[in-house]
Design a protein around this motif. Sequence first.
Motif, mmCIF file in Angstrom:
data_model
loop_
_atom_site.group_PDB
_atom_site.id
_atom_site.type_symbol
_atom_site.label_atom_id
_atom_site.label_comp_id
_atom_site.label_asym_id
_atom_site.label_seq_id
_atom_site.Cartn_x
_atom_site.Cartn_y
_atom_site.Cartn_z
ATOM 1 N N CYS A 81 0.841 -1.211 0.000
ATOM 2 C CA CYS A 81 0.000 0.000 0.000
ATOM 3 C C CYS A 81 0.870 1.254 0.000
ATOM 4 O O CYS A 81 0.817 2.066 0.939
ATOM 5 C CB CYS A 81 -0.926 -0.029 1.209
ATOM 6 S SG CYS A 81 -2.045 -1.438 1.181
ATOM 7 N N ASN B 131 -5.634 -1.385 6.565
ATOM 8 C CA ASN B 131 -7.000 -0.992 6.918
ATOM 9 C C ASN B 131 -7.249 0.481 6.584
ATOM 10 O O ASN B 131 -8.316 0.830 6.060
ATOM 11 C CB ASN B 131 -7.253 -1.262 8.409
ATOM 12 C CG ASN B 131 -8.728 -1.361 8.699
ATOM 13 O OD1 ASN B 131 -9.460 -2.051 7.969
ATOM 14 N ND2 ASN B 131 -9.195 -0.664 9.715
ATOM 15 N N ASP B 132 -6.259 1.329 6.857
ATOM 16 C CA ASP B 132 -6.392 2.758 6.497
ATOM 17 C C ASP B 132 -6.531 2.903 4.980
ATOM 18 O O ASP B 132 -7.354 3.677 4.487
ATOM 19 C CB ASP B 132 -5.163 3.553 6.975
ATOM 20 C CG ASP B 132 -5.101 3.663 8.492
ATOM 21 O OD1 ASP B 132 -6.108 3.331 9.154
ATOM 22 O OD2 ASP B 132 -4.027 4.047 9.013
ATOM 23 N N PHE B 133 -5.715 2.141 4.249
ATOM 24 C CA PHE B 133 -5.754 2.189 2.784
ATOM 25 C C PHE B 133 -7.128 1.715 2.290
ATOM 26 O O PHE B 133 -7.744 2.340 1.430
ATOM 27 C CB PHE B 133 -4.639 1.290 2.226
ATOM 28 C CG PHE B 133 -4.383 1.439 0.755
ATOM 29 C CD1 PHE B 133 -3.391 2.290 0.283
ATOM 30 C CD2 PHE B 133 -5.121 0.714 -0.182
ATOM 31 C CE1 PHE B 133 -3.135 2.423 -1.085
ATOM 32 C CE2 PHE B 133 -4.884 0.849 -1.543
ATOM 33 C CZ PHE B 133 -3.886 1.703 -1.994
ATOM 34 N N LYS B 134 -7.580 0.612 2.857
ATOM 35 C CA LYS B 134 -8.903 0.052 2.504
ATOM 36 C C LYS B 134 -9.980 1.118 2.678
ATOM 37 O O LYS B 134 -10.809 1.349 1.786
ATOM 38 C CB LYS B 134 -9.192 -1.152 3.421
ATOM 39 C CG LYS B 134 -10.562 -1.753 3.265
ATOM 40 C CD LYS B 134 -10.975 -2.562 4.485
ATOM 41 C CE LYS B 134 -11.959 -1.740 5.268
ATOM 42 N NZ LYS B 134 -12.687 -2.383 6.304
ATOM 43 N N ASN B 135 -9.973 1.798 3.828
ATOM 44 C CA ASN B 135 -11.012 2.795 4.110
ATOM 45 C C ASN B 135 -10.890 4.007 3.196
ATOM 46 O O ASN B 135 -11.895 4.513 2.693
ATOM 47 C CB ASN B 135 -10.934 3.244 5.576
ATOM 48 C CG ASN B 135 -11.346 2.112 6.500
ATOM 49 O OD1 ASN B 135 -12.072 1.193 6.097
ATOM 50 N ND2 ASN B 135 -10.860 2.138 7.739
ATOM 51 N N GLU B 136 -9.653 4.434 2.933
ATOM 52 C CA GLU B 136 -9.475 5.648 2.120
ATOM 53 C C GLU B 136 -9.861 5.417 0.661
ATOM 54 O O GLU B 136 -10.458 6.284 0.022
ATOM 55 C CB GLU B 136 -8.018 6.129 2.218
ATOM 56 C CG GLU B 136 -7.864 7.478 1.555
ATOM 57 C CD GLU B 136 -6.508 8.128 1.809
ATOM 58 O OE1 GLU B 136 -5.741 7.630 2.659
ATOM 59 O OE2 GLU B 136 -6.242 9.130 1.118
ATOM 60 N N TYR B 137 -9.557 4.227 0.128
ATOM 61 C CA TYR B 137 -9.782 4.003 -1.314
ATOM 62 C C TYR B 137 -10.994 3.126 -1.603
ATOM 63 O O TYR B 137 -11.302 2.843 -2.757
ATOM 64 C CB TYR B 137 -8.499 3.457 -1.970
ATOM 65 C CG TYR B 137 -7.418 4.504 -1.906
ATOM 66 C CD1 TYR B 137 -7.355 5.541 -2.830
ATOM 67 C CD2 TYR B 137 -6.515 4.515 -0.839
ATOM 68 C CE1 TYR B 137 -6.417 6.550 -2.721
ATOM 69 C CE2 TYR B 137 -5.564 5.522 -0.727
ATOM 70 C CZ TYR B 137 -5.521 6.542 -1.671
ATOM 71 O OH TYR B 137 -4.603 7.545 -1.553
ATOM 72 N N SER C 196 -5.269 2.717 -7.537
ATOM 73 C CA SER C 196 -6.597 2.412 -6.965
ATOM 74 C C SER C 196 -7.619 3.452 -7.402
ATOM 75 O O SER C 196 -8.770 3.115 -7.709
ATOM 76 C CB SER C 196 -6.517 2.368 -5.437
ATOM 77 O OG SER C 196 -5.619 1.361 -5.046
ATOM 78 N N ASN C 197 -7.212 4.721 -7.435
ATOM 79 C CA ASN C 197 -8.141 5.762 -7.891
ATOM 80 C C ASN C 197 -8.582 5.514 -9.324
ATOM 81 O O ASN C 197 -9.752 5.697 -9.672
ATOM 82 C CB ASN C 197 -7.479 7.143 -7.795
ATOM 83 C CG ASN C 197 -7.636 7.726 -6.408
ATOM 84 O OD1 ASN C 197 -8.601 7.424 -5.703
ATOM 85 N ND2 ASN C 197 -6.688 8.552 -6.011
ATOM 86 N N LYS D 101 -2.013 -0.207 8.399
ATOM 87 C CA LYS D 101 -1.778 0.512 7.136
ATOM 88 C C LYS D 101 -2.747 -0.001 6.061
ATOM 89 O O LYS D 101 -3.340 0.789 5.319
ATOM 90 C CB LYS D 101 -0.323 0.304 6.702
ATOM 91 C CG LYS D 101 0.105 1.130 5.517
ATOM 92 C CD LYS D 101 1.595 0.928 5.234
ATOM 93 C CE LYS D 101 2.001 1.512 3.902
ATOM 94 N NZ LYS D 101 3.361 1.126 3.508
ATOM 95 N N LYS E 169 -1.828 4.026 -4.548
ATOM 96 C CA LYS E 169 -2.901 5.004 -4.326
ATOM 97 C C LYS E 169 -3.436 5.512 -5.665
ATOM 98 O O LYS E 169 -4.647 5.561 -5.888
ATOM 99 C CB LYS E 169 -2.370 6.178 -3.488
ATOM 100 C CG LYS E 169 -1.914 5.738 -2.115
ATOM 101 C CD LYS E 169 -1.279 6.880 -1.345
ATOM 102 C CE LYS E 169 -0.774 6.330 -0.001
ATOM 103 N NZ LYS E 169 -0.006 7.301 0.759
#
Length: 333
Positions: A11, A42-48, A19-20, A40, A16
């Motif tokens: 991640c 989980n934060d990535f999962k939630n953000e994207y 994923s966008n 890290k 990033k």
Amino acid sequence: MKKYNWAILGCGHISKKFSNDLKLLPNANLYAAASRDWQKANDFKNEYGFEVAYGSYTEMVNDPNVDVVYIATPHSFHHDHAILCLKNKKAVLCEKAFAINKNEAAEMIAFAKENNTFLMEAFWTMFQPSFNKAMEILKSGELGKLQIVRSDFAFNAPFIEEKRLYNINLGGGSLLDIGIYPVFAALTSLGKPKIIKTFAHFSATGTEESISIIFKYAGGEMANLTSSFAAHSPVQTEYWCENGYMILNPRWFMPTKITVVKHGQEPQHFNSGHTEGTGYHYEAAHVMKCLDEGKIESEIMTWQKSLDLMELLDRIRIDAGIFFPEHDEKMFF
Ligand SMILES: NC(=O)c1ccc[n+]([C@@H]2O[C@H](COP(=O)([O-])OP(=O)(O)OC[C@H]3O[C@@H](n4cnc5c(N)ncnc54)[C@H](OP(=O)(O)O)[C@@H]3O)[C@@H](O)[C@H]2O)c1
């Protein structure tokens, strides 16, 4: 329409952006984010907007719901991470540089064949409408024979010893990270050269910081290629031909404008037709098309193209004295 469950392996920075762009594709489901660190992931999962987070890459490849994995770790891990995915029958889109050397790339391909599982290098330029339009113009012959390719990619990267770009154990140096693009520009237009000459400058960690490369071809054609972490460059590719020249404008490897100048005439400009995203969705869409068609190899970014590119990088490294001690024992082919 089949929807594919994508997983991100690593991640970091480029995951990033990728994923966008994945969100632009209706047949792509943002399914799993995998990191060495669960928080890290989980934060990535939630953000994207992914569905599940994994705190290890191995846990992710054991999830039967994962269809295709985007590998975006440092180059030094591409070989091992691709093989981890392929052994678990996960289709793989693996970032460039595909591996550290040609032998590693060949092993990855052997695993794809053995496991009957899709593998492609994420060389996104190959799928850019502007790059393909430029190749069409060259092939049309309207500019005459291509004689010289000039291509650069440089930016001033702060010297941080332990970070990927300057860490020899992570495949650091400008060549594999950004110099690979000018090398790709020469390979895709002029092919493999007869002679390679280089000059390289090294950083305090022993990684290559700047490199100038000249290719000479059997018919007298040449390529003049540069990459560096010491300065900012135009990030442009020029094709000099008998009847004029063509510029893939900055930043030439992604969606961009093309300028064609026929000798003695006014410049003509072409837009890429690109409308949204950074440009990573073209390669991702192609991967899913290949999977729809039951392919394990792309007919566009073929295994042979990845091997040819790795072979050129190996030849450049041998001339310039760039070695990766943890990987290069089996470099010579
Ligand atoms: N196509 C393009 O436009 C483009 C652009 C930039 C980079 N890239 C390629 O993508 C790859 C990743 O580049 P990046 O800039 O995204 O790198 P990065 O930000 O440094 O991230 C790499 C990720 O790899 C994982 N990793 C696993 N083992 C690691 C280790 N020992 N040290 C550091 N990271 C480790 C980490 O993810 P976790 O901590 O989540 O496990 C890290 O976030 C490179 O091969 C690069 O050439 C391609």
